[in-house]
Write a protein that holds these residues in place. Structure first.
Motif, PDB file in Angstrom:
ATOM      1  N   ILE A  67       0.844  -1.201   0.000  1.00 20.47           N
ATOM      2  CA  ILE A  67       0.000   0.000   0.000  1.00 20.47           C
ATOM      3  C   ILE A  67       0.876   1.247   0.000  1.00 20.47           C
ATOM      4  CG2 ILE A  67      -1.633   1.378   1.358  1.00 20.47           C
ATOM      5  CD1 ILE A  67      -2.807  -1.293   2.369  1.00 20.47           C
ATOM      6  N   TYR A  68       1.888   1.241   0.867  1.00 23.88           N
ATOM      7  CA  TYR A  68       2.708   2.447   0.997  1.00 23.88           C
ATOM      8  C   TYR A  68       3.640   2.640  -0.207  1.00 23.88           C
ATOM      9  CZ  TYR A  68       5.461   6.215   2.829  1.00 23.88           C
ATOM     10  OH  TYR A  68       6.063   7.440   2.980  1.00 23.88           O
ATOM     11  N   TYR A  69       4.482   1.636  -0.487  1.00 23.79           N
ATOM     12  CA  TYR A  69       5.518   1.809  -1.505  1.00 23.79           C
ATOM     13  C   TYR A  69       5.025   1.644  -2.942  1.00 23.79           C
ATOM     14  CZ  TYR A  69       9.046   2.182   2.074  1.00 23.79           C
ATOM     15  OH  TYR A  69       9.784   2.618   3.135  1.00 23.79           O
ATOM     16  N   ARG A  70       4.196   0.654  -3.170  1.00 24.83           N
ATOM     17  CA  ARG A  70       3.725   0.407  -4.534  1.00 24.83           C
ATOM     18  C   ARG A  70       2.448   1.164  -4.859  1.00 24.83           C
ATOM     19  NH1 ARG A  70       4.949  -6.045  -4.707  1.00 24.83           N
ATOM     20  NH2 ARG A  70       7.212  -5.839  -4.812  1.00 24.83           N
ATOM     21  N   GLY A  71       1.833   1.727  -3.846  1.00 19.99           N
ATOM     22  CA  GLY A  71       0.605   2.488  -4.039  1.00 19.99           C
ATOM     23  C   GLY A  71       0.839   3.973  -3.833  1.00 19.99           C
ATOM     24  N   ILE A  72       0.749   4.407  -2.589  1.00 16.78           N
ATOM     25  CA  ILE A  72       0.813   5.829  -2.248  1.00 16.78           C
ATOM     26  C   ILE A  72       2.076   6.487  -2.802  1.00 16.78           C
ATOM     27  CG2 ILE A  72       0.925   7.480  -0.347  1.00 16.78           C
ATOM     28  CD1 ILE A  72      -0.599   5.311   1.340  1.00 16.78           C
ATOM     29  N   ARG A  73       3.228   5.994  -2.406  1.00 17.81           N
ATOM     30  CA  ARG A  73       4.501   6.634  -2.755  1.00 17.81           C
ATOM     31  C   ARG A  73       4.750   6.618  -4.268  1.00 17.81           C
ATOM     32  NH1 ARG A  73      10.152   5.044  -2.681  1.00 17.81           N
ATOM     33  NH2 ARG A  73      11.416   6.825  -2.081  1.00 17.81           N
ATOM     34  N   LYS A  74       4.543   5.468  -4.884  1.00 16.12           N
ATOM     35  CA  LYS A  74       4.813   5.346  -6.322  1.00 16.12           C
ATOM     36  C   LYS A  74       3.907   6.266  -7.134  1.00 16.12           C
ATOM     37  CE  LYS A  74       5.244   2.028 -10.119  1.00 16.12           C
ATOM     38  NZ  LYS A  74       5.389   3.103 -11.031  1.00 16.12           N
ATOM     39  N   LEU A  75       2.625   6.285  -6.810  1.00 14.46           N
ATOM     40  CA  LEU A  75       1.701   7.134  -7.566  1.00 14.46           C
ATOM     41  C   LEU A  75       2.042   8.614  -7.407  1.00 14.46           C
ATOM     42  CD1 LEU A  75      -1.667   5.263  -6.951  1.00 14.46           C
ATOM     43  CD2 LEU A  75      -0.424   5.468  -9.120  1.00 14.46           C
ATOM     44  N   LEU A  76       2.353   9.019  -6.180  1.00 17.16           N
ATOM     45  CA  LEU A  76       2.706  10.424  -5.980  1.00 17.16           C
ATOM     46  C   LEU A  76       3.989  10.774  -6.733  1.00 17.16           C
ATOM     47  CD1 LEU A  76       1.798  10.992  -2.218  1.00 17.16           C
ATOM     48  CD2 LEU A  76       0.609  11.880  -4.234  1.00 17.16           C
ATOM     49  N   MET A  77       4.986   9.895  -6.676  1.00 13.89           N
ATOM     50  CA  MET A  77       6.244  10.158  -7.383  1.00 13.89           C
ATOM     51  C   MET A  77       6.026  10.187  -8.898  1.00 13.89           C
ATOM     52  SD  MET A  77       8.980   8.004  -5.117  1.00 13.89           S
ATOM     53  CE  MET A  77      10.384   8.409  -6.136  1.00 13.89           C
ATOM     54  N   ASP A  78       5.152   9.345  -9.395  1.00 14.04           N
ATOM     55  CA  ASP A  78       4.906   9.289 -10.833  1.00 14.04           C
ATOM     56  C   ASP A  78       4.100  10.479 -11.349  1.00 14.04           C
ATOM     57  OD1 ASP A  78       6.272   6.907 -11.007  1.00 14.04           O
ATOM     58  OD2 ASP A  78       4.495   5.639 -11.228  1.00 14.04           O
ATOM     59  N   TYR A  79       3.156  10.987 -10.544  1.00 14.47           N
ATOM     60  CA  TYR A  79       2.218  11.971 -11.059  1.00 14.47           C
ATOM     61  C   TYR A  79       2.392  13.391 -10.527  1.00 14.47           C
ATOM     62  CZ  TYR A  79      -0.088   8.147 -13.367  1.00 14.47           C
ATOM     63  OH  TYR A  79      -0.343   7.093 -14.189  1.00 14.47           O
ATOM     64  N   LEU A  80       3.189  13.586  -9.483  1.00 12.51           N
ATOM     65  CA  LEU A  80       3.470  14.960  -9.061  1.00 12.51           C
ATOM     66  C   LEU A  80       4.516  15.546 -10.007  1.00 12.51           C
ATOM     67  CD1 LEU A  80       3.548  14.707  -5.156  1.00 12.51           C
ATOM     68  CD2 LEU A  80       1.867  15.891  -6.573  1.00 12.51           C
ATOM     69  N   GLN A 141      -4.952  14.896 -11.539  1.00 11.16           N
ATOM     70  CA  GLN A 141      -3.496  14.915 -11.508  1.00 11.16           C
ATOM     71  C   GLN A 141      -2.941  16.322 -11.303  1.00 11.16           C
ATOM     72  OE1 GLN A 141      -1.868  12.721 -14.825  1.00 11.16           O
ATOM     73  NE2 GLN A 141      -3.334  11.073 -14.549  1.00 11.16           N
ATOM     74  N   ASN A 142      -3.770  17.231 -10.877  1.00 12.22           N
ATOM     75  CA  ASN A 142      -3.340  18.586 -10.550  1.00 12.22           C
ATOM     76  C   ASN A 142      -2.774  18.567  -9.125  1.00 12.22           C
ATOM     77  OD1 ASN A 142      -3.255  21.264  -9.597  1.00 12.22           O
ATOM     78  ND2 ASN A 142      -4.956  21.877 -10.919  1.00 12.22           N
ATOM     79  N   PRO A 143      -1.511  18.976  -8.937  1.00 12.67           N
ATOM     80  CA  PRO A 143      -0.915  18.904  -7.600  1.00 12.67           C
ATOM     81  C   PRO A 143      -1.660  19.733  -6.554  1.00 12.67           C
ATOM     82  CG  PRO A 143       0.505  20.127  -9.104  1.00 12.67           C
ATOM     83  CD  PRO A 143      -0.593  19.536  -9.917  1.00 12.67           C
ATOM     84  N   PHE A 144      -2.298  20.806  -6.983  1.00 12.70           N
ATOM     85  CA  PHE A 144      -3.033  21.632  -6.030  1.00 12.70           C
ATOM     86  C   PHE A 144      -4.275  20.900  -5.515  1.00 12.70           C
ATOM     87  CE2 PHE A 144      -1.155  24.900  -9.028  1.00 12.70           C
ATOM     88  CZ  PHE A 144       0.006  25.034  -8.279  1.00 12.70           C
ATOM     89  N   ASP A 145      -4.863  20.068  -6.360  1.00 10.95           N
ATOM     90  CA  ASP A 145      -6.038  19.302  -5.944  1.00 10.95           C
ATOM     91  C   ASP A 145      -5.682  18.264  -4.874  1.00 10.95           C
ATOM     92  OD1 ASP A 145      -7.598  20.741  -7.689  1.00 10.95           O
ATOM     93  OD2 ASP A 145      -7.621  19.189  -9.250  1.00 10.95           O
ATOM     94  N   ILE A 146      -4.564  17.566  -5.059  1.00 13.05           N
ATOM     95  CA  ILE A 146      -4.188  16.551  -4.062  1.00 13.05           C
ATOM     96  C   ILE A 146      -3.800  17.234  -2.754  1.00 13.05           C
ATOM     97  CG2 ILE A 146      -1.744  16.294  -4.705  1.00 13.05           C
ATOM     98  CD1 ILE A 146      -3.964  13.353  -3.809  1.00 13.05           C
ATOM     99  N   TYR A 147      -3.183  18.389  -2.860  1.00 18.12           N
ATOM    100  CA  TYR A 147      -2.854  19.151  -1.648  1.00 18.12           C
ATOM    101  C   TYR A 147      -4.130  19.510  -0.894  1.00 18.12           C
ATOM    102  CZ  TYR A 147      -1.576  22.979   1.422  1.00 18.12           C
ATOM    103  OH  TYR A 147      -1.424  23.783   2.526  1.00 18.12           O
TER     104      TYR A 147
END
Length: 182
Positions: A67-80, A141-147
């Motif tokens: 969940i953490y590495y292959r989900g949350i972290r990977k998606l944020l690194m890929d799309y931010l 995928q807008n960084p302001f939206d995830i913030y």
């Protein structure tokens, strides 16, 4: 003499009352055990709740890792947004995510040290963040939206937010304002 008869009648218990009292006594005898009545033959048997509780798996380390590495972290690194120009934006977003994963613990509370590790938080907490990230990747995928999503999540739970120096604080405020313009 009539008063004496009433007292004796009140002191006498019916069979059903005696049975109820016995059941209550048995139920209170052993902590961690529960009496259960079989639906098939009506017999009583004990269930050892503590053994069942210990046998259950509360947290699955492999699942948490995924969940953490292959989900949350990977998606944020890929799309931010990538690159040095967006480093501060990414760090502010990660800070909001980490405040939630750490159940409100902030770096600003302890001179830059959170004293908690979001990778070890409860699985339902991780799943909540993952759901937000997945929805964000699928929708904007807008960084302001995830913030904004992370910010509002922390608000709902009463966790607060990181405290920044004036420059970073103005960037964080601008991100929030930009996320609301639609």
């Amino acid at each position: 003499m009539e008063n004496n008869k009433k007292t004796k009648k009140q002191e006498e218990l019916s069979e059903a009352d005696i049975e109820r009292l016995e059941l209550l006594q048995k139920a209170n005898e052993k902590v961690g055990r529960q009496l259960s009545i079989s639906t098939e033959d009506g017999s009583l048997h004990e269930i050892d709740e503590l053994k069942q509780l210990i046998g259950k798996e509360f947290e699955n380390p492999e699942e948490k890792y995924n969940i953490y590495y292959r989900g949350i972290r990977k998606l944020l690194m890929d799309y931010l947004p990538k690159g040095a120009d967006f480093k501060e934006v990414r760090e502010i977003i990660y800070d909001e995510k980490n405040v939630f994963l750490n159940l409100g613990k902030r770096k600003s509370d302890n001179n830059g040290i959170r004293k908690s590790d979001g990778r070890m938080t409860y699985q339902p907490v991780m799943n909540e963040i993952l759901d937000i990230v997945i929805r964000w990747v699928a929708e904007s995928q807008n960084p302001f939206d995830i913030y904004r999503e992370f910010y509002e999540l922390n608000e709902r739970h009463g966790y607060g937010h990181e405290e920044y120096d004036k420059t970073t604080l103005s960037v964080a405020k601008a991100m929030k304002i930009l996320s609301e313009k639609k």
